[in-house]
Structure formats: C-alpha cells, structure tokens
Design an enzyme around this catalytic site. Sequence first.
Site, PDB file in Angstrom:
ATOM      1  N   GLU A   1      -4.833   3.337   7.767  1.00 50.22           N
ATOM      2  CA  GLU A   1      -4.759   4.667   8.409  1.00 50.22           C
ATOM      3  C   GLU A   1      -4.454   5.776   7.407  1.00 50.22           C
ATOM      4  O   GLU A   1      -3.696   6.703   7.686  1.00 50.22           O
ATOM      5  CB  GLU A   1      -3.772   4.654   9.575  1.00 50.22           C
ATOM      6  N   GLY A   2      -5.042   5.642   6.234  1.00 56.64           N
ATOM      7  CA  GLY A   2      -4.866   6.648   5.184  1.00 56.64           C
ATOM      8  C   GLY A   2      -3.927   6.152   4.101  1.00 56.64           C
ATOM      9  O   GLY A   2      -2.757   5.903   4.358  1.00 56.64           O
TER      10      GLY A   2
END
Length: 379
Positions: free
Chosen positions: A363-364
């Site tokens: 998620e990043g």
Amino acid sequence: MDFTPNDNQQMIIETLRKFGEEHIRPKVMEWDESQEFPVEVFKKLGELGFMGVLVPTEYGGSGLGYFEYVTTIVEVAKICGSIGLSLAAHNSLCTGHIMAFGNETQKKKWLPKLATAEWIGAWGLTEVGTGSDAGGMLTTAKLDGDHYVINGSKNFITHGKSGDIAVVIVRTGEKGDSHGMTTFAIEKGTPGFTSGRKENKLGMRASETTELIFDNCRVHKDNMLGKVGDGFIQAMKVLDGGRISIAALALGIAKGAFEAAVKYSKERVQFGKAIAEFQGISFKIADMAAQIEAAELLILKSADLKNRGEKVTRISAMAKYYASEVSVRVATDAVQIFGGYGYTKDFPVEKFYRDAKLCTIGEGTSEIQKMVIARDLLK
C-alpha cells in the site's frame, strides 16, 4: 485527545484476545508453513462483526469508528500478521471502496455480504509493471453496448483466489492520465475473470496473494463504482485510509514482537541473572518501547482526523511510514534479544521479523510515503 480505550475498544480487546488464543495462535505456524489461507477464521470473525467494523449497521456492519478499527487490527496482528493483513485488506480496501464510492443499490447488494464475511473481498490496483506508478497500468476496459470488456491482469492481490468479489481499477482512457482510470466491482464466476499464480512469500504467508486475470471479461456498466475516469482519484482516497490500516498492522506486529522479547528477557538467565538486567538488553527494550509509543500516537491522530472527516493524507502517510519502519526495527531487536532461539521457528519472533517487512512495501513503499509527505508539506 483521551487515549483511554473506550468501552467498544475494551470489548474488542477482550473479545479478540480470547478469540486469538482459541482460533489463531494454535495454528499460526501450521498456516505459515503450508501457506494456507484459513477462510474459516474469517467467517468466524465475520460472525463477531470484525469483517465490517466501519460498515454502517443498516448494511449489516458494526457501525464503529477508526479507533475501534485500529484496535481490531492491532490485536489480531499481535498474534499473527497474516490474519491481520487479510482483515485489513478486506475491511479498508474492497469493503471500504464500495462503502465510499458505491451507489445505494451497490451498497445494499454487496456490503451485507462483505460485512458478515459471507463474501471475502479483494482489491486490485497493482500490475506487474506498475507498482508505485499506478498511472501506467495496462489493464483496459472498453465499452461495448451496456458492458465493458476488460483485458489484462493485476498482481500482488490479497484474496485474489479466494475472494468472492474484487474491486479493480482499470484503464478506460489514455495511459498516464489520472482521469483515464475507472473502478469496477467484479463478482467471482464472471466469465473471463480468473485467478493466476499464487506468490510464494517471505512473510505474511497465510494471507493469500495472487494474480487476477481478465480475458475478454464482460462487466455490466451497473458494476461501475462512481463515474468513468474516477478510478485513480478514488484509489488514492481509499489508500489514505488504507495507510492507517497498514500502520495499525505494523504496530500490532511490533507490539507482539516486543511483548515476546520482554517476556523472554526476564526468563533467560546468563551469568547468573536474567538478561533483562544487562544494560545492553534493557536499553534495547527502552528503545523499542519508545518507538512503539510514538508510532501509536501518530496512528491515533490519524484515526481521530479520519473519524472527524478531515484530510488525513499527510498524517496517515507519516503513520504508515513511521510505524512500518518501527515494526522492522522492533522485530529485528526482538530476534537479537532471543539470540540463537530467535532464529528458530520454535519461538514467535522470527515470524514477526518476516511479516514486518511487508509493512514497508504494501500500500505504498516507505519511499512513496516520504514523497506524499513532502509534496503535502511543500505544495
């Protein structure tokens, strides 16, 4: 802010600690070794309301806020990062996306099934060649009458095989155009929609990660979430909340590793005394505790802003970045405190060590979080 757990949080802590000891801890290493995704555990969590923590009660959810949600993820991740990761992905990504951007018909159709774990949810943005650079995605959807024909693939998708519905962002416009992507919810069994290779991972091995494959997959326009071209903007907003999820996951892993290390340091005797009495060990424990406390404060601030409907982009990125890096450091120190035993699968810290690393990537990445923070500060 009052940091004392509210009544709901306290109930969640007590319920999940009991549930975890009965249904998760005994099987943790078995699932890890076999890479089994234990669907039955999530069905039980659904019965208790933990698969729809943030979903309003009118859609079959628990109707709670982000403090309760963070508490849920932390308590599960303290026992098993894999279960915590899948719980977070189901709640914040698939379910959260439908809740935020679905119309009333879509919410009534899908949210009750997701909130109760009748259905398991997946969410797809990443592709083989587009991780951080989501705008370069190659999976396309072309309009054909009342349907969109989707071709391409997604990878690193949590619940890609076992999921009953997937929310996917695909390209409907020009490559690289932030308004050239659109979101669709696609149910399992839709012709042309299949799962592909399952990843053989370092950690989080009981959380299923596979490809999603689309081969002339026809999806009715009624399955579109929002409008044509809204997909990328929606995804970025969903990831704002998703960062809080991964931060909470990282915090839970760090707390689990820390508690195991403290317990062991009091029991392990060398040179006639517990190793906790040696400065080298006690200073490690002090550093671990301080970092965990700081990470938790960032997460609680993010949760508070999210509850109040305020912008959380910068603070959630800070929370995700800091908590995930802390998780890796704390898990590393926990292994060191255990010494040789920490390197074996007979003790829990080697799994915390393996699981923690994903938090700095999923998620990043940490690098992307720093970009988000810097851009927000300097704009």
